[in-house]
Motif scaffolding. Structure first.
Motif, PDB file in Angstrom:
ATOM      1  N   SER A  80       0.940  -1.364  -0.372  1.00 33.60           N
ATOM      2  CA  SER A  80       0.047  -0.309   0.187  1.00 33.60           C
ATOM      3  C   SER A  80       0.913   1.360  -0.180  1.00 33.60           C
ATOM      4  CB  SER A  80      -0.449  -0.379   0.946  1.00 33.60           C
ATOM      5  OG  SER A  80      -0.675   0.243   2.559  1.00 33.60           O
ATOM      6  N   ALA A  81      -0.048   2.495  -0.342  1.00 35.62           N
ATOM      7  CA  ALA A  81       1.108   3.999  -0.550  1.00 35.62           C
ATOM      8  C   ALA A  81       0.002   4.787   0.763  1.00 35.62           C
ATOM      9  CB  ALA A  81       1.278   3.978  -1.474  1.00 35.62           C
ATOM     10  N   VAL A  82       0.722   5.892   1.548  1.00 36.65           N
ATOM     11  CA  VAL A  82       0.227   6.158   2.099  1.00 36.65           C
ATOM     12  C   VAL A  82       0.634   7.815   1.591  1.00 36.65           C
ATOM     13  CG1 VAL A  82       0.540   8.011   4.253  1.00 36.65           C
ATOM     14  CG2 VAL A  82       0.187   5.603   3.843  1.00 36.65           C
ATOM     15  N   ILE A  83      -0.337   8.774   0.323  1.00 36.01           N
ATOM     16  CA  ILE A  83      -0.813   9.893   0.237  1.00 36.01           C
ATOM     17  C   ILE A  83      -0.438  10.735   0.873  1.00 36.01           C
ATOM     18  CG2 ILE A  83      -1.446  10.915  -2.213  1.00 36.01           C
ATOM     19  CD1 ILE A  83      -1.688   8.524  -2.480  1.00 36.01           C
ATOM     20  N   SER A  84       0.723  11.941   0.864  1.00 40.74           N
ATOM     21  CA  SER A  84       0.246  13.821   1.574  1.00 40.74           C
ATOM     22  C   SER A  84       0.352  14.177   0.814  1.00 40.74           C
ATOM     23  CB  SER A  84       1.249  13.459   3.079  1.00 40.74           C
ATOM     24  OG  SER A  84       1.474  12.548   3.992  1.00 40.74           O
ATOM     25  N   GLN A  85      -0.916  15.233   1.002  1.00 38.84           N
ATOM     26  CA  GLN A  85      -1.300  16.215   0.000  1.00 38.84           C
ATOM     27  C   GLN A  85      -2.264  17.055   0.831  1.00 38.84           C
ATOM     28  OE1 GLN A  85      -5.205  15.131  -2.556  1.00 38.84           O
ATOM     29  NE2 GLN A  85      -5.169  17.184  -3.474  1.00 38.84           N
ATOM     30  N   LYS A  86      -1.525  18.722   0.573  1.00 34.57           N
ATOM     31  CA  LYS A  86      -1.693  19.843   0.906  1.00 34.57           C
ATOM     32  C   LYS A  86      -1.314  21.104  -0.195  1.00 34.57           C
ATOM     33  CE  LYS A  86       3.275  20.627   1.914  1.00 34.57           C
ATOM     34  NZ  LYS A  86       4.549  20.465   3.278  1.00 34.57           N
ATOM     35  N   PRO A  87      -2.445  21.948   0.331  1.00 36.93           N
ATOM     36  CA  PRO A  87      -3.269  22.102   1.047  1.00 36.93           C
ATOM     37  C   PRO A  87      -4.265  21.183   1.868  1.00 36.93           C
ATOM     38  CG  PRO A  87      -3.495  23.916  -0.367  1.00 36.93           C
ATOM     39  CD  PRO A  87      -2.373  22.821  -0.873  1.00 36.93           C
ATOM     40  N   SER A  88      -4.719  20.800   2.479  1.00 33.79           N
ATOM     41  CA  SER A  88      -6.211  20.953   2.712  1.00 33.79           C
ATOM     42  C   SER A  88      -7.283  21.283   1.792  1.00 33.79           C
ATOM     43  CB  SER A  88      -6.372  20.083   4.155  1.00 33.79           C
ATOM     44  OG  SER A  88      -6.430  21.149   5.274  1.00 33.79           O
ATOM     45  N   ARG A  89      -7.556  22.305   2.658  1.00 31.06           N
ATOM     46  CA  ARG A  89      -8.508  23.540   1.462  1.00 31.06           C
ATOM     47  C   ARG A  89      -7.444  25.015   1.405  1.00 31.06           C
ATOM     48  NH1 ARG A  89     -12.997  23.731   4.659  1.00 31.06           N
ATOM     49  NH2 ARG A  89     -12.587  21.328   4.865  1.00 31.06           N
ATOM     50  N   ASP A  90      -8.508  25.326   0.415  1.00 30.16           N
ATOM     51  CA  ASP A  90      -7.668  26.577   0.719  1.00 30.16           C
ATOM     52  C   ASP A  90      -9.295  28.010  -0.115  1.00 30.16           C
ATOM     53  OD1 ASP A  90      -4.815  28.291   0.112  1.00 30.16           O
ATOM     54  OD2 ASP A  90      -6.342  29.144   0.805  1.00 30.16           O
ATOM     55  N   ILE A  91      -9.152  28.753   0.613  1.00 28.07           N
ATOM     56  CA  ILE A  91      -9.643  29.597  -0.333  1.00 28.07           C
ATOM     57  C   ILE A  91      -8.901  30.474  -1.231  1.00 28.07           C
ATOM     58  CG2 ILE A  91     -11.841  31.144   0.196  1.00 28.07           C
ATOM     59  CD1 ILE A  91     -12.374  30.147   2.500  1.00 28.07           C
ATOM     60  N   CYS A  92      -9.315  30.994  -1.954  1.00 31.02           N
ATOM     61  CA  CYS A  92      -8.547  31.979  -3.518  1.00 31.02           C
ATOM     62  C   CYS A  92      -9.681  33.226  -4.334  1.00 31.02           C
ATOM     63  CB  CYS A  92      -7.802  30.952  -4.549  1.00 31.02           C
ATOM     64  SG  CYS A  92      -6.362  29.313  -3.456  1.00 31.02           S
ATOM     65  N   GLN A  93      -9.181  33.766  -4.028  1.00 31.67           N
ATOM     66  CA  GLN A  93      -8.606  35.188  -5.327  1.00 31.67           C
ATOM     67  C   GLN A  93      -9.733  34.494  -6.504  1.00 31.67           C
ATOM     68  OE1 GLN A  93     -10.676  37.882  -4.014  1.00 31.67           O
ATOM     69  NE2 GLN A  93     -10.571  37.266  -1.815  1.00 31.67           N
ATOM     70  N   ARG A  94     -10.265  35.327  -7.405  1.00 31.65           N
ATOM     71  CA  ARG A  94     -10.379  34.930  -8.620  1.00 31.65           C
ATOM     72  C   ARG A  94      -9.006  35.202  -9.359  1.00 31.65           C
ATOM     73  NH1 ARG A  94     -15.761  36.621 -10.897  1.00 31.65           N
ATOM     74  NH2 ARG A  94     -16.643  36.030  -9.119  1.00 31.65           N
ATOM     75  N   GLY A  95      -8.668  34.868 -10.324  1.00 29.21           N
ATOM     76  CA  GLY A  95      -7.486  35.994 -11.070  1.00 29.21           C
ATOM     77  C   GLY A  95      -6.466  35.233 -10.586  1.00 29.21           C
TER      78      GLY A  95
END
Lengths: 114, 110
Positions: A1-16
């Motif tokens: 098996s493989a463990v996958i770390s992903q980041k950021p977990s969440r974000d709020i971004c401005q358009r553009g």
């Protein structure tokens, strides 16, 4: 098996603006993929991340909008460029050891574009 | 091309009820079949798999049998718990591609 770390977990971004999502696998894998998941929907494959070469994009997704890098067997990034509210979604990194075997997933990045 | 058709739901059950989520597939070759589960705010986790006809995958009380004659891989559990509430995805992989069903949202009420 493989463990996958992903980041950021969440974000709020401005358009553009642009956001880069990182994906780190704890072991060497053959294949890495990026998916998009709209709320309450299934997964849509964006592209296959190829080590040391350009990613392979699915129909409807282009490199200028979703540039992808994969410098080695355990790491990949997805950039969502020039974002609009329509890009608000969950982005998932996935990895597989070999073709035909199961895929493993990161916990996802929940992106909101305002 | 290869595809997966999955009962979409949503499905609402009482605790200890029997669960079946239907999944059928279309494939030109001999794919491997999978069930994944997604809990709120998380990525997909592999629940079980089967790699050839008549194989039975099982995990955490869930089972699914690879039926080549009916091209099906239905997910079953004899007695569901509140903690089983999640979205379940059926998937197939024919060497390179992995195709996912639409997902079925399961809610289990106490």
């Amino acid at each position: 098996s493989a463990v996958i770390s992903q980041k950021p977990s969440r974000d709020i971004c401005q358009r553009g603006t642009s956001l880069t999502i990182q994906c780190q696998v704890d072991s060497q894998v053959t294949m890495m993929f990026w998916y998009r998941q709209q709320p309450g929907q299934s997964l849509t494959l964006i592209a296959t991340a190829n080590q040391g070469s350009e990613a392979t994009y699915e129909s409807g997704f282009v490199i200028d909008k979703f540039p992808i890098s994969r410098p080695n067997l355990t790491f990949s990034t997805l950039t969502v460029s020039n974002m609009s509210p329509e890009d608000s979604s969950i982005y998932l990194c996935s990895a597989r050891g070999w073709a035909g075997t199961e895929a493993f997933f990161g916990q996802g990045t929940r992106l909101t574009v305002v | 091309g290869d595809s997966v058709t999955q009962m979409e739901g949503p499905v609402t059950l009482s605790e200890e009820a029997f669960l079946t989520i239907n999944c059928t597939y279309t494939a030109t070759g001999y794919p491997s079949l999978f069930w994944y589960v997604q809990y709120p705010g998380e990525g997909l986790q592999l629940l079980l798999k089967a790699t050839k006809a008549d194989d039975k995958g099982s995990n955490k009380g869930f089972e699914a049998t690879y039926r080549k004659e009916t091209t099906s891989f239905h997910l079953e559990k004899g007695s569901v718990q509140v903690s089983d509430s999640a979205v379940y995805f059926c998937a197939l992989s024919d060497y390179y591609d992995m195709r996912f069903g639409a997902g079925t949202r399961l809610t289990v009420k106490p």
